[in-house]
Design an enzyme around this catalytic site. Structure first.
Site, PDB file in Angstrom:
ATOM      1  N   ASP A   1     -22.155  49.107 -21.764  1.00 54.60           N
ATOM      2  CA  ASP A   1     -23.410  48.427 -22.073  1.00 54.60           C
ATOM      3  C   ASP A   1     -24.490  49.043 -21.177  1.00 54.60           C
ATOM      4  O   ASP A   1     -24.190  49.598 -20.120  1.00 54.60           O
ATOM      5  CB  ASP A   1     -23.240  46.933 -21.784  1.00 54.60           C
ATOM      6  CG  ASP A   1     -24.547  46.174 -21.940  1.00 54.60           C
ATOM      7  OD1 ASP A   1     -25.185  46.340 -22.985  1.00 54.60           O
ATOM      8  OD2 ASP A   1     -24.917  45.434 -21.010  1.00 54.60           O
TER       9      ASP A   1
ATOM     10  N   CYS B   1       0.837  -1.213   0.000  1.00 56.79           N
ATOM     11  CA  CYS B   1       0.000   0.000   0.000  1.00 56.79           C
ATOM     12  C   CYS B   1       0.865   1.255   0.000  1.00 56.79           C
ATOM     13  O   CYS B   1       0.694   2.161  -0.819  1.00 56.79           O
ATOM     14  CB  CYS B   1      -0.928   0.017   1.219  1.00 56.79           C
ATOM     15  SG  CYS B   1      -2.084  -1.359   1.307  1.00 56.79           S
TER      16      CYS B   1
END
Length: 794
Positions: A495, A86
Site C-alpha cells: 500500500d 464468606c
C-alpha cells in the site's frame, strides 16, 4: 466448530515426538476438538466447541494417556471476609471456574491457595473473580516464578545424572577388561558388585523410562521410553541370569552386561540434561520480552502516591511516572509533557514527544518529564502482553514441514522394535547360529541407537529460535506456518499511504520570501484542512510567528482567501487564481514539475499579484528506497497498490524503485487485485496499515501489517512489523529463509542419523553403550544447530 474457544495446556511427561503425536492424535478424535501438541514447548494448543467438550474433558483425556497437565499454584491474601460463609462462598465460586483445578480458602489466615491452568487464566483473573464477589485480594509476594521452576527441574536432573555417573564409573572400568584385556581389580569383576551398582541405576534413576513405557503401551502407543526400557532391561536381566548361574558353580565365567545398561541410562540422562539446557535457551527471547515489563506502579489513591505491584493496577487508575521510569501499563497522558523511548516496542530509536491526550505504550521509558496518565489497558490486554502472546502462539504452532516428521515418528518405535526382533533372529539363526549373546547385543544396540526425539525436535526448536529472534528485531509471526510460507514469496504488494509514505503531508518546497511565508502562516492558521496543518507545521519550524487574519474564507475545491493586515491573500489552485484575475504564466513550469513529482502545488497571490508556490506531499519513509532495493536483491517483484491517482502513484514508485503500479483502486477492490496477481501463479505478500487494507491482507499468501497501523489490519495479518520500519520486511523474509534452511538441515541429519545408525547396529558394528551415547547426543546436536539461528545476521 461453532463459536470455538481456545486454551493452551502445559503437558508434562512427554519424552519424544511419539508422545506429542500420540496426544495430538487422541485429542483430535474428540468431538469438537482441534489440537496441536508441541514437544519443544511442552504445550497443547487446543480449539474446542464448549457445547461438545471442556478443558476438564481435554485435561482428563491427556491424563488418561499417562501424561500430566501442567498447573500453577498461587497464593492470595483475601480481604473482607467476616465469617465461614464468606470463605466458603469464595472457595465454591473459584472451584466452579473453568481453568481452576482446586481452590482452598482459609478464613483464619485470610488467604486462598489456588491451583489453576495458566493457559486459561492469570493471577489477575483470579483476583478479579474474587473482587466481583465483593471482596478484595492480592497475590502474595513470595511466588516461585517459571524460571525458578525450570532451574529447579534442571538441578534435579543434574543431581540424578551425578549419582548415575558416580555409580557407572566402576562399571565403565570393566569395559577395559572386555575390550583390551586389561586386568581389573577382582572386586570390579565380581558379578554381585556389578549388580549392586547397576540395580539403583536401572530401577531408581531409570525408573522414569519404565513409567513412560508403561503409560504409552497401556494406551496403545510407543515412544523412546519403550526403546530404552527394552534395551537396558534385556542387558540387565541377561546379566542377572548369568550372575545367578555362578551360585553353586564357582568355576563358571559369567558374561555380564551390567555396564551396558547402566552406561546407556547415564548417557541418555546426560543427553536429556544437555537438551533441557539447550531448549531453555530457545525461549530466551520470550524471557527478554517479559523482562521489559515494569514490576511496580506509582498510583494516586485518595490524593496520595502509593507504590503498588503492577498486577494491582486497574483500568481507570491515575498513575504518576517520573523521568527514567517505565510506563507500567498502556494508557493516556492526562497531565504533563515528556518524550518517550519506544524503541523496545516499535524499534524506533528517536524518542517520541507526548503531551495531554497522547497514547502511551506500557513498558516504554519516560525520558525527561514527570507525567500523569490514566490506565486504559492492564494485564494481558497491554501491547507488550499481546506481543508476548503472539510470540508464544508462534512458538507453539506447527509448520507444514513438520508433518512428515510427525507421520514418521508415529510409526517409528514399532518399526524399530520389529527391526530389533529380526536382528536377534538373524544373528541367532544365521550369523552365529545358536549364540545368544551376539544376537542380544546387536538387538540391544538397534533399540538404543534409534530415537524419534531428533525428528520431533528438528522443526519446533528452529521455529522457536526463529520466531524469538524475529520478535527481538520487531517482527511478529503469528505462527510457524506463516514463518514457513514467507520464504516462498515471489512478489510483495505494498500500500502507498502510511506504508511506503509517512501518511502525513509535509511541505517539500517553498520558493518565496519571509514576508510571504508569514502571510502564508497567518492565512492557513484558520484552516482545518490537512494541507493547512502541514503548512502551519512548516512555518513553525521556520520560527515564523503567525498573526490573526482580519477575514478568512475557505473555498471548496479551490483554496482559501484571507485578509491579513489589510492585504488580500489567495492560496490555492490555478482555477482560484484565474477566477481572481491573477496572472500565473510564470508559474506554469514550476507547477508542472512539482505535479510530475506527485506533489500538491498551491499558488500564492498577494493583492492580486502572483508571489510564489508552496508544494506539499506525503513524503516517503526514510528507509523505503533501501527496503525496496533489498527486496529486489532477494529476487522479489515489488508492486504498489493504491487508491491514489496514477500520476502521484507513479511519482512515488519512481522515487523508491517499485516495479509495478496499480493505482486508483477502491478499498473494496484491493482484495480482488491481490487475487489477480495470485492467479498469475505468484505467491504474494500484501503490506498495509489501514482498515481498507484488511481484506487484501487476509486474502494474500502472507499478510504483513505495519504495526503503526490499525488494530483491524494487524488482526487480519499473518506478520506484524512493529513501528512501521520498512527494512523489517526483507528481514522477515530473510529470517524465514534461514529458519527453513535450518529446519531442513535438522531433518536431514535426523533422518541420516537413524538411516545409518540402525543398519550399523544391526550388523553388530556398534557396541550398545556407544549406541546409547550417540542416541543421546543426536537430540543435542539438533537443538544446538537450531540455536545457531540466534547468531545469524539478517
Amino acid at each position: 466448530m461453532s463459536e470455538s474457544e481456545h486454551s493452551t495446556l502445559g503437558v508434562t511427561g512427554m519424552t519424544c515426538a511419539a508422545c506429542s503425536n500420540r496426544i495430538e492424535k487422541v485429542l483430535n478424535k474428540m468431538d469438537g476438538v482441534e489440537a496441536k501438541v508441541n514437544l519443544t514447548t511442552e504445550k497443547a494448543s487446543v480449539d474446542y466447541d464448549p457445547s461438545e467438550a471442556s478443558v476438564d474433558d481435554i485435561s482428563a483425556k491427556i491424563e488418561k494417556l499417562g501424561y500430566g497437565v501442567q498447573t500453577e499454584k498461587a497464593e492470595f491474601d483475601v480481604f473482607g471476609m467476616t465469617c465461614a460463609a464468606c470463605s466458603n462462598r469464595i472457595e465454591k465460586v473459584l472451584n466452579k471456574q473453568s481453568g481452576i483445578k482446586l481452590a482452598n480458602v482459609n478464613l483464619a489466615t485470610e488467604s486462598a491457595a489456588v491451583e489453576y491452568n495458566p493457559g486459561m487464566m492469570e493471577e489477575a483473573d483470579i483476583v478479579g473473580r474474587i473482587q466481583k464477589l465483593g471482596y478484595d485480594a492480592k497475590v502474595k509476594a513470595e511466588q516461585e516464578d517459571k524460571q525458578t521452576q525450570k532451574e529447579k527441574q534442571i538441578q534435579q536432573m543434574k543431581t540424578k545424572l551425578a549419582i548415575s555417573a558416580l555409580l557407572s564409573v566402576p562399571l565403565l572400568m570393566t569395559m577395559f577388561d572386555h575390550l583390551f584385556g586389561v586386568n581389573m581389580p577382582g572386586i570390579l569383576m565380581n558379578p554381585w558388585f556389578q549388580f549392586a551398582l547397576a540395580t539403583p541405576i536401572q530401577f531408581v534413576i531409570g525408573w522414569q523410562f519404565y513409567v513412560g513405557a508403561y503409560k504409552n503401551l497401556r494406551n496403545g502407543g510407543a515412544n523412546m521410553d519403550v526403546l530404552v526400557a527394552l534395551g537396558t532391561s534385556a542387558a540387565y536381566f541377561y546379566s542377572l541370569y548369568e550372575a545367578l548361574r555362578t551360585i553353586g558353580n564357582p568355576g563358571y565365567m559369567p558374561h555380564l552386561y551390567f555396564e551396558t545398561s547402566a552406561i546407556i541410562i547415564t548417557l541418555i540422562l546426560f543427553g536429556k540434561y544437555l537438551e533441557i539446557n539447550a531448549k531453555s535457551k530457545t525461549t530466551v527471547a520470550l524471557s527478554k520480552l517479559l523482562d521489559l515489563q515494569a514490576k511496580q506502579a506509582r498510583v494516586i489513591r485518595n490524593d496520595d502516591e502509593l507504590m503498588i505491584p503492577i498486577e494491582e493496577v486497574a483500568v481507570g487508575d491515575r498513575l504518576v511516572v517520573k523521568p527514567g521510569e517505565k510506563f507500567p501499563v498502556d494508557g493516556t497522558v492526562v497531565k504533563g509533557k515528556t518524550s518517550v523511548d519506544e524503541s523496545m516496542i516499535t524499534g524506533e530509536s528517536i524518542p517520541v514527544e507526548k503531551d495531554a491526550h497522547s497514547d502511551i505504550i506500557g513498558s516504554t521509558i519516560n525520558k525527561n518529564g514527570t507525567v500523569e496518565m490514566e490506565a486504559t489497558k492492564v494485564g494481558k490486554d497491554t501491547a507488550l502482553a499481546s506481543i508476548v502472546k503472539a510470540v508464544e502462539d508462534a512458538q507453539g504452532s506447527k509448520a507444514p514441514i513438520q508433518r512428515l516428521a510427525d507421520v514418521i515418528s508415529g510409526y517409528f518405535v514399532p518399526i524399530v522394535v520389529g527391526i530389533a526382533i529380526m536382528t536377534f533372529i538373524g544373528w541367532i539363526a544365521f550369523v552365529q547360529p545358536g549364540s545368544f549373546e551376539p544376537a542380544l547385543v546387536a538387538s540391544i544396540a538397534v533399540l538404543v541407537i534409534a530415537c524419534p526425539c531428533a525428528l520431533g525436535l528438528a522443526t519446533p526448536t528452529s521455529i522457536m529460535v526463529g520466531t524469538g529472534k524475529s520478535a527481538e528485531t520487531g517482527i511478529l509471526f503469528k505462527g510457524g506456518e506463516h514463518l514457513e510460507r514467507t520464504h516462498q514469496l515471489d512478489a510483495v504488494i505494498l500500500d502507498k499511504t502510511g506504508t511506503i509514505t509517512k501518511g502525513k503531508p509535509e511541505v517539500t518546497d517553498f520558493n518565496g520570501d519571509s514576508e510571504t511565508l508569514k502571510l502564508l502562516a497567518s492565512a492557513e492558521k484558520g484552516s482545518e484542512h490537512p494541507l493547512a496543518e502541514a503548512i502551519v507545521a512548516y512555518t513553525t519550524e521556520q520560527d515564523i510567528t503567525a498573526t490573526d487574519a482580519d477575514s478568512f474564507e475557505a473555498i471548496p475545491g479551490r483554496g482559501i482567501k484571507a485578509t491579513i493586515s489589510g492585504k488580500q491573500v489567495l492560496i490555492g489552485t490555478r482555477k482560484l487564481m484565474i477566477e481572481h484575475d491573477v496572472a500565473i504564466s510564470d508559474a506554469e513550469d514550476d507547477m508542472a514539475a512539482y505535479e510530475t513529482d506527485g506533489k500538491t502545488a498551491m499558488l500564492i497571490a498577494v493583492n492580486g499579484e502572483y508571489r510564489c508556490i508552496v508544494a506539499v506531499a506525503d513524503t516517503i519513509k526514510e528507509t523505503a528506497i533501501e527496503a525496496i532495493s533489498q527486496l529486489h536483491e532477494q529476487g522479489l517483484e515489488t508492486i504498489m497498490l493504491t487508491g491514489d491517482n496514477e500520476r502521484t502513484a507513479q511519482a512515488i514508485a519512481r522515487q523508491v524503485g517499485i516495479d509495478q503500479v496499480i493505482a486508483q483502486v477502491l478499498p473494496e477492490e484491493k482484495a480482488d487485485k491481490v487475487k489477480e496477481i495470485q492467479l498469475q501463479g505468484k505467491k504474494a505478500a500484501m503490506v498495509g496499515d489501514g482498515i481498507n487494507d484488511a481484506p487484501a491482507l487476509a486474502v494474500a499468501d502472507i499478510g504483513i501489517a505495519i504495526g503503526t497501523g490499525t488494530e483491524v489490519a494487524i488482526e487480519a495479518a499473518d506478520v506484524t512489523i512493529l513501528g512501521g520500519e520498512l527494512l523489517l520486511i526483507p528481514k522477515a523474509i530473510g529470517i524465514s529463509k534461514v529458519t527453513i534452511k535450518n529446519i531442513r538441515q535438522n531433518l536431514f541429519w535426523a533422518f541420516a542419523y537413524n538411516s545409518a545408525g540402525i543398519p550399523i547396529a544391526a550388523v553388530g558394528l556398534l557396541a550398545p553403550w556407544i549406541a546409547g551415547g550417540a542416541m543421546a547426543l543426536s537430540s543435542v546436536s539438533v537443538v544446538s544447530n537450531s540455536l545457531r539461528l540466534k547468531r545469524v545476521k539478517i
